[in-house]
Design a protein around this motif. Structure first.
Motif, PDB file in Angstrom:
ATOM      1  N   ARG A   1       0.832  -1.228   0.039  1.00 26.45           N
ATOM      2  CA  ARG A   1      -0.064  -0.015  -0.187  1.00 26.45           C
ATOM      3  C   ARG A   1       0.816   1.193   0.106  1.00 26.45           C
ATOM      4  O   ARG A   1       2.156   1.176   0.551  1.00 26.45           O
ATOM      5  N   PHE A   2       0.336   2.283  -0.506  1.00 30.30           N
ATOM      6  CA  PHE A   2       1.073   3.534  -0.584  1.00 30.30           C
ATOM      7  C   PHE A   2       0.109   4.403   0.135  1.00 30.30           C
ATOM      8  O   PHE A   2      -0.940   5.175  -0.277  1.00 30.30           O
ATOM      9  N   PRO A   3       0.205   4.936   1.526  1.00 27.52           N
ATOM     10  CA  PRO A   3      -0.565   5.580   2.225  1.00 27.52           C
ATOM     11  C   PRO A   3      -0.316   7.106   1.766  1.00 27.52           C
ATOM     12  O   PRO A   3       0.773   7.465   1.428  1.00 27.52           O
ATOM     13  N   SER A   4      -1.484   7.871   2.127  1.00 25.04           N
ATOM     14  CA  SER A   4      -1.444   9.279   1.445  1.00 25.04           C
ATOM     15  C   SER A   4      -1.088  10.470   2.648  1.00 25.04           C
ATOM     16  O   SER A   4      -0.992  11.673   2.407  1.00 25.04           O
ATOM     17  N   HIS A   5      -1.296   9.963   3.805  1.00 23.77           N
ATOM     18  CA  HIS A   5      -1.175  10.759   5.127  1.00 23.77           C
ATOM     19  C   HIS A   5       0.272  11.542   4.946  1.00 23.77           C
ATOM     20  O   HIS A   5       1.314  10.728   4.814  1.00 23.77           O
ATOM     21  N   LYS A   6       0.329  12.986   5.121  1.00 23.39           N
ATOM     22  CA  LYS A   6       1.740  13.730   4.631  1.00 23.39           C
ATOM     23  C   LYS A   6       2.706  13.133   5.676  1.00 23.39           C
ATOM     24  O   LYS A   6       3.837  12.920   5.449  1.00 23.39           O
ATOM     25  N   ILE A   7       2.292  12.702   7.029  1.00 24.11           N
ATOM     26  CA  ILE A   7       3.575  12.364   7.982  1.00 24.11           C
ATOM     27  C   ILE A   7       4.219  11.094   7.539  1.00 24.11           C
ATOM     28  O   ILE A   7       5.044  10.889   7.503  1.00 24.11           O
ATOM     29  N   ILE A   8       3.245  10.019   7.268  1.00 29.20           N
ATOM     30  CA  ILE A   8       3.890   8.834   6.849  1.00 29.20           C
ATOM     31  C   ILE A   8       4.554   8.817   5.459  1.00 29.20           C
ATOM     32  O   ILE A   8       5.445   8.279   5.335  1.00 29.20           O
ATOM     33  N   ARG A   9       3.985   9.560   4.631  1.00 29.99           N
ATOM     34  CA  ARG A   9       4.674   9.896   3.223  1.00 29.99           C
ATOM     35  C   ARG A   9       6.103  10.219   3.484  1.00 29.99           C
ATOM     36  O   ARG A   9       7.054   9.961   2.867  1.00 29.99           O
ATOM     37  N   SER A  10       6.280  11.268   4.588  1.00 30.52           N
ATOM     38  CA  SER A  10       7.660  12.004   4.936  1.00 30.52           C
ATOM     39  C   SER A  10       8.443  10.915   5.432  1.00 30.52           C
ATOM     40  O   SER A  10       9.716  10.725   5.211  1.00 30.52           O
ATOM     41  N   ILE A  11       7.814  10.164   6.375  1.00 36.22           N
ATOM     42  CA  ILE A  11       8.699   9.092   7.056  1.00 36.22           C
ATOM     43  C   ILE A  11       9.439   7.933   5.744  1.00 36.22           C
ATOM     44  O   ILE A  11      10.518   7.676   5.920  1.00 36.22           O
ATOM     45  N   LEU A  12       8.268   7.560   5.042  1.00 40.25           N
ATOM     46  CA  LEU A  12       8.772   6.448   3.892  1.00 40.25           C
ATOM     47  C   LEU A  12       9.622   7.056   2.902  1.00 40.25           C
ATOM     48  O   LEU A  12      10.671   6.408   2.541  1.00 40.25           O
ATOM     49  N   LYS A  13       9.695   8.575   2.645  1.00 37.17           N
ATOM     50  CA  LYS A  13      10.417   9.226   1.778  1.00 37.17           C
ATOM     51  C   LYS A  13      11.826   9.013   2.123  1.00 37.17           C
ATOM     52  O   LYS A  13      12.817   8.794   1.442  1.00 37.17           O
ATOM     53  N   TYR A  14      12.063   9.334   3.634  1.00 40.00           N
ATOM     54  CA  TYR A  14      13.410   9.259   3.814  1.00 40.00           C
ATOM     55  C   TYR A  14      13.843   8.167   4.679  1.00 40.00           C
ATOM     56  O   TYR A  14      15.401   8.080   4.951  1.00 40.00           O
ATOM     57  N   SER A  15      13.135   7.014   4.507  1.00 36.78           N
ATOM     58  CA  SER A  15      13.730   5.664   5.085  1.00 36.78           C
ATOM     59  C   SER A  15      14.168   4.701   3.735  1.00 36.78           C
ATOM     60  O   SER A  15      13.642   5.047   2.814  1.00 36.78           O
ATOM     61  N   ASN A  16      15.163   3.895   4.012  1.00 41.36           N
ATOM     62  CA  ASN A  16      15.724   3.382   2.993  1.00 41.36           C
ATOM     63  C   ASN A  16      15.095   2.034   2.798  1.00 41.36           C
ATOM     64  O   ASN A  16      15.728   1.052   2.208  1.00 41.36           O
ATOM     65  N   PHE A  17      13.776   1.750   3.575  1.00 44.03           N
ATOM     66  CA  PHE A  17      13.189   0.214   3.486  1.00 44.03           C
ATOM     67  C   PHE A  17      11.654   0.668   3.508  1.00 44.03           C
ATOM     68  O   PHE A  17      11.300   1.643   4.208  1.00 44.03           O
ATOM     69  N   PRO A  18      11.218  -0.191   3.279  1.00 46.57           N
ATOM     70  CA  PRO A  18       9.521  -0.248   3.155  1.00 46.57           C
ATOM     71  C   PRO A  18       9.064  -0.645   4.514  1.00 46.57           C
ATOM     72  O   PRO A  18      10.037  -1.052   5.478  1.00 46.57           O
ATOM     73  N   LEU A  19       8.009   0.003   5.181  1.00 49.50           N
ATOM     74  CA  LEU A  19       7.379  -0.216   6.302  1.00 49.50           C
ATOM     75  C   LEU A  19       6.220  -1.540   6.622  1.00 49.50           C
ATOM     76  O   LEU A  19       5.379  -1.548   5.628  1.00 49.50           O
ATOM     77  N   ALA A  20       6.661  -2.529   7.129  1.00 51.73           N
ATOM     78  CA  ALA A  20       5.513  -3.517   7.638  1.00 51.73           C
ATOM     79  C   ALA A  20       4.593  -2.903   8.620  1.00 51.73           C
ATOM     80  O   ALA A  20       5.268  -2.328   9.611  1.00 51.73           O
ATOM     81  N   MET A  21       3.449  -2.816   8.303  1.00 50.12           N
ATOM     82  CA  MET A  21       2.619  -1.936   9.226  1.00 50.12           C
ATOM     83  C   MET A  21       1.184  -2.242   9.173  1.00 50.12           C
ATOM     84  O   MET A  21       0.202  -1.635   8.549  1.00 50.12           O
ATOM     85  N   PRO A  22       0.934  -3.224  10.227  1.00 47.21           N
ATOM     86  CA  PRO A  22      -0.707  -3.265  10.556  1.00 47.21           C
ATOM     87  C   PRO A  22      -1.049  -2.256  11.513  1.00 47.21           C
ATOM     88  O   PRO A  22      -0.657  -1.614  11.900  1.00 47.21           O
ATOM     89  N   SER A  23      -2.468  -2.454  11.568  1.00 50.54           N
ATOM     90  CA  SER A  23      -2.993  -1.641  12.442  1.00 50.54           C
ATOM     91  C   SER A  23      -2.447  -1.387  13.866  1.00 50.54           C
ATOM     92  O   SER A  23      -2.184  -2.534  14.372  1.00 50.54           O
ATOM     93  N   ALA A  24      -2.372  -0.470  14.560  1.00 51.00           N
ATOM     94  CA  ALA A  24      -1.683  -0.412  15.712  1.00 51.00           C
ATOM     95  C   ALA A  24      -2.764  -0.590  16.764  1.00 51.00           C
ATOM     96  O   ALA A  24      -3.063   0.026  17.732  1.00 51.00           O
ATOM     97  N   ASN A  25      -3.233  -1.800  16.953  1.00 44.25           N
ATOM     98  CA  ASN A  25      -4.190  -2.324  17.981  1.00 44.25           C
ATOM     99  C   ASN A  25      -3.790  -3.674  18.253  1.00 44.25           C
ATOM    100  O   ASN A  25      -3.186  -4.356  17.250  1.00 44.25           O
ATOM    101  N   ILE A  26      -3.937  -4.318  19.469  1.00 45.60           N
ATOM    102  CA  ILE A  26      -3.819  -5.772  19.724  1.00 45.60           C
ATOM    103  C   ILE A  26      -4.774  -6.517  18.873  1.00 45.60           C
ATOM    104  O   ILE A  26      -6.038  -6.108  18.802  1.00 45.60           O
ATOM    105  N   SER A  27      -4.337  -7.750  18.462  1.00 40.40           N
ATOM    106  CA  SER A  27      -5.314  -8.526  17.492  1.00 40.40           C
ATOM    107  C   SER A  27      -6.828  -8.552  18.105  1.00 40.40           C
ATOM    108  O   SER A  27      -6.815  -8.859  19.224  1.00 40.40           O
ATOM    109  N   THR A  28      -7.759  -8.652  17.185  1.00 40.14           N
ATOM    110  CA  THR A  28      -9.302  -8.797  17.527  1.00 40.14           C
ATOM    111  C   THR A  28      -9.718  -7.353  17.973  1.00 40.14           C
ATOM    112  O   THR A  28     -10.985  -7.212  17.990  1.00 40.14           O
TER     113      THR A  28
END
Ligand code: AMP
Ligand code: MG
Length: 315
Positions: free
Chosen positions: A122-149
């Protein structure tokens, strides 16, 4: 006791650097996206991927979505297809996840894709995550930030509720605008929607032949758990409560505003309702209600996604 939210930061140059430093070390960050907040780690680091599964208590067979800055950054990891390019041009960056074939030399950690030969990107559009992705040399594994279920987070504090100080850094990017998870479309064969979202069949059908979610429901995405998105109290669907001590989730203007009524959208706008869904369920739980009744919500557009999440939350 007041919570100490000292691992929640606003976003600026300093906290961008801090976030990148943690991610570089294989640590985990709670980050905002336009759909829901994510628990992010370096997708090339087995340390980071292991941590994500551990923190979330996520079953190992449930693969993670890998997030990239743009189409140029996926080439090493993914086999690009024509249908993908068509949808990418129209909808990305945005709330759409593609299942594609993983390339042979992909550096993505095997555990992140649950050992599959396919990969969700996925290519998220939120500008904060876009700047983090732009400056990191790797993609981000990123599930939703909650405990499963449990319910997905749409605010920095929601992330804190599940993980507290177990993660070093949470970036506050305001409320997630879309408020529910991305649409997942499988492009490894005949296009199929595996998980409905605010984008759906009607948005795709002009561009390519795709099975609607209903038609492809039988072919499940691996690890798409049945119980999911649960606020931790019973949910009863398509019914009004008899008791005023039960919460009543409504949609549209035909209900009069009483104390136990929680309206997802007075204007009867399904996108607005989707963006209010998790926030509303969380508020209800935090107000101490023991049961939630939900009136019928139209099953079109974003309504398909709302009903999918509610059905799973009611299991
Ligand atoms: P989330 O739990 O919100 O991160 O959702 C990720 C969803 O994408 C899950 O339902 C996964 O099963 C699905 N998914 C991730 N990778 C794949 C894949 N390679 N093939 C099919 N579904 C996938
Ligand atoms: Mg999730």
């Amino acid at each position: 006791m007041k919570s100490d939210y000292s691992n929640i930061y606003s976003f600026n140059k300093k906290t961008l650097t801090k976030t990148l430093r943690y991610l570089n070390k294989g640590e985990i960050a709670g980050l905002p996206t336009e759909t829901v907040y994510g628990l992010a780690g370096n997708a090339y680091s087995s340390k980071a991927v292991k941590k994500i599964f551990g923190l979330k208590k996520r079953p190992k067979k449930n693969p993670l979505i890998i997030h990239y800055y743009n189409i140029n950054s996926i080439k090493k990891d993914v086999i690009i297809s024509k249908n993908f390019v068509k949808l990418y041009k129209k909808f990305c960056p945005g709330p759409l996840t593609f299942i594609l074939k993983k390339s042979k030399n992909s550096k993505i950690v095997k555990k992140a894709t649950a050992g599959l030969k396919t990969i969700a990107i996925r290519f998220p559009s939120h500008k904060i995550i876009r700047s983090i992705l732009k400056y990191s040399n790797f993609p981000l594994a990123m599930p939703s930030a909650n405990i499963s279920t449990r319910l997905s987070p749409v605010n920095a504090i929601d992330v804190f509720e599940d993980f507290g100080k177990k993660i070093n850094i949470i970036i506050d990017g305001g409320k997630s605008k879309i408020g529910i998870e991305s649409t997942v479309i499988d492009l490894t064969g005949k296009p199929k929607i595996l998980r409905p979202g605010v984008l759906g069949y009607h948005d795709f059908k002009k561009i390519l032949k795709v099975n609607s979610f209903k038609k492809s429901k039988l072919i499940k995405s691996p690890g798409m758990l049945e119980k999911h998105y649960s606020p931790g109290i019973p949910i009863i669907l398509n019914k009004n409560p008899k008791n005023k001590s039960d919460a009543h989730v409504i949609f549209g203007n035909k209900f009069k505003g009483k104390k136990n009524k929680f309206n997802l959208s007075k204007k009867a706008n399904l996108n607005e309702a989707a963006s209010n869904l998790y926030k509303t369920l969380r508020d209800i739980k935090n107000k101490g209600y023991k049961k939630i009744y939900v009136s019928k919500i139209p099953n079109t557009g974003a309504g398909t996604a709302i009903n999918d999440r509610l059905r799973k939350a009611a299991k």
